[in-house]
Write a protein that holds these residues in place. Sequence first.
Motif, PDB file in Angstrom:
ATOM      1  N   ALA A   1      -5.100  -1.206  -6.508  1.00 50.35           N
ATOM      2  CA  ALA A   1      -6.272  -0.362  -6.290  1.00 50.35           C
ATOM      3  C   ALA A   1      -6.332   0.121  -4.843  1.00 50.35           C
ATOM      4  O   ALA A   1      -6.657   1.290  -4.571  1.00 50.35           O
ATOM      5  CB  ALA A   1      -7.541  -1.134  -6.651  1.00 50.35           C
ATOM      6  N   ASP A   2      -6.000  -0.753  -3.900  1.00 49.82           N
ATOM      7  CA  ASP A   2      -6.014  -0.394  -2.485  1.00 49.82           C
ATOM      8  C   ASP A   2      -4.992   0.693  -2.190  1.00 49.82           C
ATOM      9  O   ASP A   2      -5.252   1.629  -1.426  1.00 49.82           O
ATOM     10  CB  ASP A   2      -5.726  -1.637  -1.643  1.00 49.82           C
ATOM     11  CG  ASP A   2      -5.700  -1.351  -0.153  1.00 49.82           C
ATOM     12  OD1 ASP A   2      -6.710  -0.851   0.373  1.00 49.82           O
ATOM     13  OD2 ASP A   2      -4.664  -1.625   0.492  1.00 49.82           O
TER      14      ASP A   2
ATOM     15  N   ALA B   1       0.832  -1.212   0.000  1.00 56.65           N
ATOM     16  CA  ALA B   1       0.000   0.000   0.000  1.00 56.65           C
ATOM     17  C   ALA B   1       0.859   1.251   0.000  1.00 56.65           C
ATOM     18  O   ALA B   1       0.548   2.245  -0.677  1.00 56.65           O
ATOM     19  CB  ALA B   1      -0.933  -0.007   1.208  1.00 56.65           C
ATOM     20  N   LYS B   2       1.972   1.228   0.738  1.00 57.24           N
ATOM     21  CA  LYS B   2       2.775   2.447   0.868  1.00 57.24           C
ATOM     22  C   LYS B   2       3.488   2.811  -0.427  1.00 57.24           C
ATOM     23  O   LYS B   2       3.857   3.975  -0.624  1.00 57.24           O
ATOM     24  CB  LYS B   2       3.803   2.289   1.991  1.00 57.24           C
ATOM     25  CG  LYS B   2       4.970   1.378   1.675  1.00 57.24           C
ATOM     26  CD  LYS B   2       5.979   1.335   2.807  1.00 57.24           C
ATOM     27  CE  LYS B   2       7.056   0.298   2.585  1.00 57.24           C
ATOM     28  NZ  LYS B   2       7.861   0.517   1.381  1.00 57.24           N
TER      29      LYS B   2
ATOM     30  N   GLY C   1       4.878   3.615  11.762  1.00 61.43           N
ATOM     31  CA  GLY C   1       4.449   4.682  12.662  1.00 61.43           C
ATOM     32  C   GLY C   1       4.559   6.082  12.097  1.00 61.43           C
ATOM     33  O   GLY C   1       4.287   7.055  12.828  1.00 61.43           O
ATOM     34  N   ARG C   2       4.928   6.220  10.831  1.00 61.35           N
ATOM     35  CA  ARG C   2       5.071   7.546  10.239  1.00 61.35           C
ATOM     36  C   ARG C   2       4.108   7.709   9.075  1.00 61.35           C
ATOM     37  O   ARG C   2       3.941   6.788   8.271  1.00 61.35           O
ATOM     38  CB  ARG C   2       6.501   7.759   9.749  1.00 61.35           C
ATOM     39  CG  ARG C   2       7.536   7.889  10.859  1.00 61.35           C
ATOM     40  CD  ARG C   2       8.933   7.917  10.316  1.00 61.35           C
ATOM     41  NE  ARG C   2       9.918   8.133  11.362  1.00 61.35           N
ATOM     42  CZ  ARG C   2      11.210   7.899  11.227  1.00 61.35           C
ATOM     43  NH1 ARG C   2      11.678   7.442  10.060  1.00 61.35           N
ATOM     44  NH2 ARG C   2      12.036   8.117  12.221  1.00 61.35           N
ATOM     45  N   THR C   3       3.528   8.891   8.965  1.00 59.37           N
ATOM     46  CA  THR C   3       2.652   9.189   7.845  1.00 59.37           C
ATOM     47  C   THR C   3       3.482   9.473   6.612  1.00 59.37           C
ATOM     48  O   THR C   3       4.479  10.202   6.670  1.00 59.37           O
ATOM     49  CB  THR C   3       1.776  10.415   8.161  1.00 59.37           C
ATOM     50  OG1 THR C   3       0.979  10.134   9.329  1.00 59.37           O
ATOM     51  CG2 THR C   3       0.850  10.732   6.996  1.00 59.37           C
ATOM     52  N   LEU C   4       3.072   8.878   5.483  1.00 59.98           N
ATOM     53  CA  LEU C   4       3.786   9.091   4.237  1.00 59.98           C
ATOM     54  C   LEU C   4       3.171  10.244   3.446  1.00 59.98           C
ATOM     55  O   LEU C   4       1.962  10.413   3.437  1.00 59.98           O
ATOM     56  CB  LEU C   4       3.759   7.813   3.390  1.00 59.98           C
ATOM     57  CG  LEU C   4       4.440   6.585   4.017  1.00 59.98           C
ATOM     58  CD1 LEU C   4       4.262   5.378   3.123  1.00 59.98           C
ATOM     59  CD2 LEU C   4       5.919   6.878   4.241  1.00 59.98           C
TER      60      LEU C   4
ATOM     61  N   ARG D   1      -5.959   4.410  -0.729  1.00 60.41           N
ATOM     62  CA  ARG D   1      -5.447   4.903   0.545  1.00 60.41           C
ATOM     63  C   ARG D   1      -4.556   6.142   0.349  1.00 60.41           C
ATOM     64  O   ARG D   1      -4.528   7.040   1.192  1.00 60.41           O
ATOM     65  CB  ARG D   1      -4.713   3.784   1.265  1.00 60.41           C
ATOM     66  CG  ARG D   1      -5.673   2.662   1.654  1.00 60.41           C
ATOM     67  CD  ARG D   1      -4.964   1.387   2.072  1.00 60.41           C
ATOM     68  NE  ARG D   1      -4.287   1.531   3.351  1.00 60.41           N
ATOM     69  CZ  ARG D   1      -3.709   0.517   3.988  1.00 60.41           C
ATOM     70  NH1 ARG D   1      -3.714  -0.701   3.436  1.00 60.41           N
ATOM     71  NH2 ARG D   1      -3.119   0.693   5.148  1.00 60.41           N
ATOM     72  N   HIS D   2      -3.848   6.165  -0.763  1.00 62.58           N
ATOM     73  CA  HIS D   2      -3.057   7.357  -1.068  1.00 62.58           C
ATOM     74  C   HIS D   2      -3.965   8.572  -1.261  1.00 62.58           C
ATOM     75  O   HIS D   2      -3.673   9.661  -0.750  1.00 62.58           O
ATOM     76  CB  HIS D   2      -2.230   7.113  -2.334  1.00 62.58           C
ATOM     77  CG  HIS D   2      -1.557   8.335  -2.867  1.00 62.58           C
ATOM     78  ND1 HIS D   2      -0.549   9.003  -2.201  1.00 62.58           N
ATOM     79  CD2 HIS D   2      -1.766   9.038  -4.023  1.00 62.58           C
ATOM     80  CE1 HIS D   2      -0.154  10.038  -2.901  1.00 62.58           C
ATOM     81  NE2 HIS D   2      -0.876  10.094  -4.011  1.00 62.58           N
ATOM     82  N   GLY D   3      -5.055   8.384  -1.992  1.00 62.52           N
ATOM     83  CA  GLY D   3      -5.979   9.482  -2.225  1.00 62.52           C
ATOM     84  C   GLY D   3      -6.620  10.000  -0.953  1.00 62.52           C
ATOM     85  O   GLY D   3      -6.942  11.186  -0.850  1.00 62.52           O
TER      86      GLY D   3
END
Length: 367
Positions: A349-350, A270-271, A364-367, A354-356
């Motif tokens: 797609a996931d 996902a990341k 533990g960090r927001t990308l 999630r990026h959108g």
Amino acid sequence: MNWWRTLTWAGTASAVALTAHSLVNARALRLPPLDPPPVPGRISVLVPVRDEEDRVEACLTSLLDQLSVPDYEVLVLDDASTDRTGDIVAAIAAADPRVRLLRSDGPAPGWLGKTHACHLLAQAAGGEVLVFVDADVVLAPHAVAAGVDLLRSTGLDLVSPYPRQLADTWSERLVQPLLQWSWLTTLPLRRAEVSPRASLAAANGQFLLVDTAAYRDAGGHAAVRAEVLDDLALLRSVKAHGGRGGVADGTALATCRMYGGWDELREGYAKSLWSAFGSAPAAGAVGAALALAYLVPPVAALTGSKAGALGYLAGVVGRYAAAERTGGRSVPDAFAHPASIAVFLGLLADSWRRHGRGELTWKGRTL
């Protein structure tokens, strides 16, 4: 339904062509020497770590067992770990002067954690070649010497010997083999080494060697500070500055188990998957092409289509050949190739969803 028959034939033709290309690539894939000569000059092995207490000791033990590298340093940067990672590395460093522990309080503004860690490591390094190794990688004793010999003997500026990917659970066995399969199937390997085109690039930061001068000329990790796929971005930067590089066969050099099951795998993909193809339309085009080649034919085969059966078998053969070439599990896993593609498309797609929504995080960090 003529349209369905047309789609089936188009998908089968694509699958056959791509499999034929993968068989050509399997012969072109560069193979590092199994008994490399001693490496002249100083080599810097750089390991960024964050919350790797279960993995870092095995990684460092393998790095300290390297042969035919008379002069090398191992620099480890602890990126604000919240577990015992730093303590484990400190104990190893206290017992072996080749290991030096660096510490960071986290990335500077505008940087991602890994790119910032790699940047600090490269700044502290004194070697002629920088060898980046992830903490979940275990190297064979000849790996560093073989990688450096390959880098220098080919005249490349960056080389990424792709580790053998370990996959135990059902989700890993479905998805992880697609890593090597993808570039063996779609990328013209030798042309990709010299082409400056961003689309013709493949690299894996798990085990990556780069000439220090070329790294600095390209701006190092500072030039790719915000890139989630920093390995690909670094290669593209090196090539954009006149360098050459690409992937090689690291099957006998390194092993890596990236994820420990479905939950870790889904979060890991996902990341990064949203950034793999450059844009949402490009990702959609790649997804449609994969579905055409590897989902339409097997579905048609279920209805008795001989063309569909041929397309399905072509996909199986390509997956089987990639596994055999890169040390993966070929049977029975290759027969589940359509399921692998379907799961991959779901992960793609996931990742975009999630990026959108701004929901992507990692360690533990927001990308």
